[in-house]
Design a protein around this motif. Structure first.
Motif, short mmCIF file in Angstrom:
data_model
loop_
_atom_site.label_atom_id
_atom_site.label_comp_id
_atom_site.label_asym_id
_atom_site.label_seq_id
_atom_site.Cartn_x
_atom_site.Cartn_y
_atom_site.Cartn_z
N TRP A 177 0.77 -1.22 -0.07
CA TRP A 177 -0.05 0.16 0.17
C TRP A 177 0.92 1.22 -0.09
CZ3 TRP A 177 -4.45 0.39 -2.02
CH2 TRP A 177 -5.44 -0.75 -1.75
N GLN A 178 1.93 1.35 0.73
CA GLN A 178 2.70 2.38 0.91
C GLN A 178 3.61 2.42 -0.52
OE1 GLN A 178 5.53 1.36 3.99
NE2 GLN A 178 4.10 2.04 5.64
N SER A 181 0.94 4.18 -3.00
CA SER A 181 0.69 5.29 -2.70
C SER A 181 1.76 6.19 -3.15
CB SER A 181 0.59 5.67 -1.13
OG SER A 181 -0.61 4.88 -0.78
#
Length: 195
Positions: A177-178, A181
């Motif tokens: 997810w990081q 993003s």
């Protein structure tokens, strides 16, 4: 498809049907039998795995029907089911692994450009033309099939070690997810610069 991919695909189909439909783990001999049955349609090719073992069967079939002929049709599947049901009581033949393995071969060859004559004796070959035999995609499918077999076995065994793997799974999800993003931020900045 190559022989090893047919075996892996048949094994995956057997495990998936057992776990997903019958709600039970297949026996090892059922998976092995399905894998072997996954090679049977190629009896019509004398240089195939089974063709080399029984050339006295393979050569006549190849001369009469050719490769990817009758043995790769739904009619042959029906004949096999009829034969297995007819002689099941006498021989105690496990029908499901044989039919799943045989059918998986036809499905596998349906995915290649060469296709299969599903409606034999009609000679038209059906093909989804998704990948070439022995190409990079088939190698990926081969590995994916064995990973799928491992996954179904893991699920059927009620996910042993899940408690130990869960923290790693959470960490990987957070990292993904990081990374996603961060990639989105870079993409937005790049679009602004280009505009």
């Amino acid at each position: 498809m190559m022989a090893r991919t047919h075996i892996a695909f048949a094994a995956l189909m057997m495990v998936a049907c057992s776990v997903g439909i019958l709600q039970r783990m297949p026996q090892v001999h059922e998976v092995a039998l399905a894998g072997a049955a996954g090679l049977l349609p190629d009896l019509d090719h004398p240089k195939s795995t089974f063709g080399r073992i029984v050339p006295y069967i393979s050569i006549p079939i190849a001369k009469i029907f050719g490769h990817r002929g009758f043995t790769h049709s739904l009619l042959m599947v029906a004949v096999i089911i009829w034969l297995l049901l007819t002689y099941r009581e006498e021989q105690k033949i496990p029908i499901l692994p044989l039919v799943i393995g045989y059918l998986s071969h036809i499905i596998g060859d349906l995915l290649t450009p060469s296709g299969v004559p599903l409606l034999w004796p009609v000679r038209k070959k059906f093909s989804l033309n998704l990948f070439k035999a022995d190409g990079w995609m088939e190698h990926l499918i081969y590995r994916g099939c064995w990973m799928g077999v491992g996954y179904f076995v893991w699920v059927a065994l009620q996910r042993p070690g899940h408690e130990l793997l869960h923290p790693a799974q959470v960490a990987i999800q957070q990292w993904l997810w990081q990374a996603l993003s961060h990639s989105m931020i870079i993409l937005v900045q790049w679009v602004r610069i280009m505009a």
